[in-house]
Design an enzyme around this catalytic site. Sequence first.
Site, PDB file in Angstrom:
ATOM      1  N   ALA A 330       0.864  -1.180   0.000  1.00  0.00           N
ATOM      2  CA  ALA A 330       0.000   0.000   0.000  1.00  0.00           C
ATOM      3  C   ALA A 330       0.896   1.224   0.000  1.00  0.00           C
ATOM      4  CB  ALA A 330      -0.925  -0.004   1.216  1.00  0.00           C
ATOM      5  N   MET A 331       0.294   2.393  -0.227  1.00  0.00           N
ATOM      6  CA  MET A 331       1.037   3.649  -0.241  1.00  0.00           C
ATOM      7  C   MET A 331       0.212   4.731   0.415  1.00  0.00           C
ATOM      8  SD  MET A 331       3.692   5.347  -0.898  1.00  0.00           S
ATOM      9  CE  MET A 331       3.803   7.061  -0.410  1.00  0.00           C
ATOM     10  N   ASN A 333      -0.371   7.834   0.343  1.00  0.00           N
ATOM     11  CA  ASN A 333      -0.685   9.131  -0.265  1.00  0.00           C
ATOM     12  C   ASN A 333      -1.714   9.860   0.586  1.00  0.00           C
ATOM     13  OD1 ASN A 333       0.744   8.090  -2.714  1.00  0.00           O
ATOM     14  ND2 ASN A 333      -1.096   6.842  -2.864  1.00  0.00           N
ATOM     15  N   GLU A 366      -0.953   2.561   7.055  1.00  0.00           N
ATOM     16  CA  GLU A 366      -1.062   3.714   6.160  1.00  0.00           C
ATOM     17  C   GLU A 366      -1.737   4.901   6.859  1.00  0.00           C
ATOM     18  OE1 GLU A 366       0.761   3.272   3.709  1.00  0.00           O
ATOM     19  OE2 GLU A 366       0.840   1.100   3.927  1.00  0.00           O
ATOM     20  N   GLU A 388       8.733   4.799   8.344  1.00  0.00           N
ATOM     21  CA  GLU A 388       8.222   3.444   8.181  1.00  0.00           C
ATOM     22  C   GLU A 388       8.309   2.612   9.454  1.00  0.00           C
ATOM     23  OE1 GLU A 388       6.470   2.785   5.840  1.00  0.00           O
ATOM     24  OE2 GLU A 388       7.042   4.109   4.203  1.00  0.00           O
TER      25      GLU A 388
END
Length: 941
Positions: A330-331, A333, A366, A388
């Site tokens: 996942a990212m 954003n 996320e 992270e």
Amino acid sequence: MGKVFYISRRTGIVVIVAAAAVIIIALTVVYAQKSRNEVKPVNDTEVWKNYRLPTSLAPVYYNVTLWPRLVMDANGMYIFTGHSGAAFTCVNETDLILIHSNKLNFTLTRGGHHAMLRGLSGAKAPAIKKTWLEVETQYLVVQLSEKLQVGSTYWLYTEFRGELADDLHGFYRSEYVEDGVKKVVATTQMEPTDARKAFPCFDEPAMKAVFHMTLIHPLDTVALANVIQRNIMFWPQHLKVLQTQFEPTEKMSTYLLAFVVSDFISIKTPAEAKVLIRIYARRKAIEAGQGEYALNITGRILDFFQNYYNSKYPLRKSDQIALPDFSAGAMENWGLITYREAALLYDPSMSSNGDKEAVSTVISHELAHMWFGNLVTMKWWNDLWLNEGFATYVSYLGVNDAQPTWNMKDLMVLEEVHKAFAVDALPYSHPLSSREEEVNTPTQINALFNSITYSKGAAVLRMLSGFLSEPVFVSGLSAYLKQFPYGNTVYSDLWGKLQEVISKTELWRLKLPASVTEIMNRWILQMGYPVVTIDTQTGRISQKHFLLDSESEPDRPSVYNYQWFVPIKWMKSGTAMGQHWLLEKTATHEPMRTNSEWVLANVNVSGFYRVNYDSQNWQRLISQLTSDHSVIPVINRAQIVDDVFNLARAKIINITVALSATRYLSEEREYMPWGSTIKNLDYFFQMFHRTEVYGAMEEYLRGKVQPLFNYFKTITADWTEIPSSHTDQYNQVNAISFGCRTGVEGCVNLTKTWYRQWMENPDKNPIHPNLKMPVYCNAIAAGGVEEWEFGWKMYKNSSSATEADKLMYALSCTKTPWLLKRYLDYAFDPDLIRKQDAPFVIVYIANNVVGQSLAWDFIREHVFEYGGSSPLFGRLILSVTNRFSTELELNQLQQFKKETAAAGFGSVLGLDQAIETTKANMKWVAENKEQVMRWLSEELA
């Protein structure tokens, strides 16, 4: 960002755990090559040769318009066109504009330049003298006739065209088929250095700006971006397109920018919700209810983090979208989180308990970034761990709040701490935080997305929170977020805010031996971790850098001489004894001296270190496990197993001590000790699978897992029910998968029967989602062509990403060589296996004893297609060769190295490490084979 290689948790298949571990370990290898890619200094007149932007310009905002074409053009390509304006302020006098651009074709002005420049707010722009593209450092270079004025703001305008490729980076396309019709999605993955593939930008995390986005897209599609739509306009009817303009974003980094054009549909929270939450996915996935769980849990976790950080979510909406093709898990954003389908969608009829946990944890990871990473961002990629590692740690807290019965805080030890232990014990590991000058190129930056950054980062932050106490830790985080919103930081900024919280209260009672900075810098500025040795005969405690290969030397020196400030929580014969700090290489703690009671250190694995004891204390601990293992905490039972096997591999203790720690397992029913045991024993299976030891080991372990198998058969009413406990559900999978692997009577027949029932009625699968992975694998392994073909058909027809993942793995379990060879060939056909999944197929086949040589031959055959310097190829090399342990295999690796060098590839990533690993494996087998065989023979007598 979610981990680069996403694998569903709780597979229950030992070989998948091993494959995943090898891939993760391999990620550190690329970083070890950095010295070969160091950026050479250039003179001041050629600053465009540097990979880092000069500090002379600071972006303020961008106006970007993009038009992705979702149909192929006359040249057989998918393209996008666009124009962009970047407003920036001159900070230091310069006559040069450097702005990132990669793989963009620019429309030239009448003067033959790639861009136009004008001044804003009355500033006068100098004329453009020359423009060109620097391909290696990925710049559009604009040379001016005179210098820009300090303090003035300018506007750089460009028009360009790019390919909407299927490479999963930048602005790319994802494809899927629905009702026989191919659909194309235009989507993004900017982290870490690919925003420059979408439009020219100052593509560094500290170069924050506001983005004004406009997307032009077909009438039957929806456009999404980080923020809410401002307005939608119809273009002339014959063009059949819409123009969607979005509100300006918050001030943010380029890597967090996202936009998607698709025909997806969504579900959303009610209108009265404080934050609009929407889940987007393929129409059939949404209509099947696969987005409901994500919608339900997102709001709960978002609320948790708002309370945890004591900071309101800074945006009006939180979109989450499941993409058929996505390189990472996942990212994060800001406001538009992108996922692999398996990481967001959950189908109760198809998805397992582990899938549910994985979806929860990835969403939590996320959402944690919305503050820690997005609101406050690391200054440069060398501190990626700060983003992270932190998100990984608190993701478990978020899920624990939403699912309090899952025991997530404990499971973190097995899922993250143990993973970090494995990787950080290698001589080519790296510190959590490196010097800025060591991380320059996109390759070096990408290499940092590994399990040191994620898992070790989480482990040391967990340790920090533990010895500070959670309230102190959270107060420091809140102060940190309040001081640096919309800004950039380095790790020392966090240490400073934590220290302020300690200093302003009566928290001297914490009795810290030094400042937060002095304690924590030792954990983040040097690689590795210590093994703490406790001699209960004398009370002597010592620490030493732990390396899995005791004869190796770390790749880099340490300013702290590999010495840590170690917090030691300990107990004596079941009684908690508090915490002791080990500050020196050697010290004495008199309370640990004993002649009869057992001592256990690192209670609940609160610290990031391994523990060794004198032989008498090891025997006392093992005796306690045998007589009444419940006296020792569950987490520490798992840790004892992990420690003894790794200490034995490092030749610190005898291998028989490690094997003795498994004697009690016939009485163990808890998941964590079994999970730790299975992971560690996998190395034995790999090394001995071609020797006589294998049979004896299989027989011994069958005796240990048989009671577990019988236990779950009983409590599930002969496999007709599923245990209620989260971890019991995982251990039921262990009972079947490990039971079948060791030949427990009736296990394989059980899986074959269930699979056959499914084959006879494909529309009604009788296999519970939790058990699908071990059942599919063992049934296909025991079957033939018919079973494999059925599995392949179900894989291709599956509308569930998690179901497809299970079948994709299971197809690699066949014992028929030609089927494995065909499956390998499929991996190179994107119409059969998605590009994002091809590496998994290769690694899965390599971990099948029958498929190992096939995968190795395949890798050698395709080296020229991957490119020897590709990070992916380096990972595959290590993954495919991880069980090599013979002279023949070593010779093959060395010959392959000669062949690639002769072909002009130079040093192939991962190959040198594979050679060294093979040598270490050969040595380990030679040193331990007879001992292990003798011990097993005595146990079986």
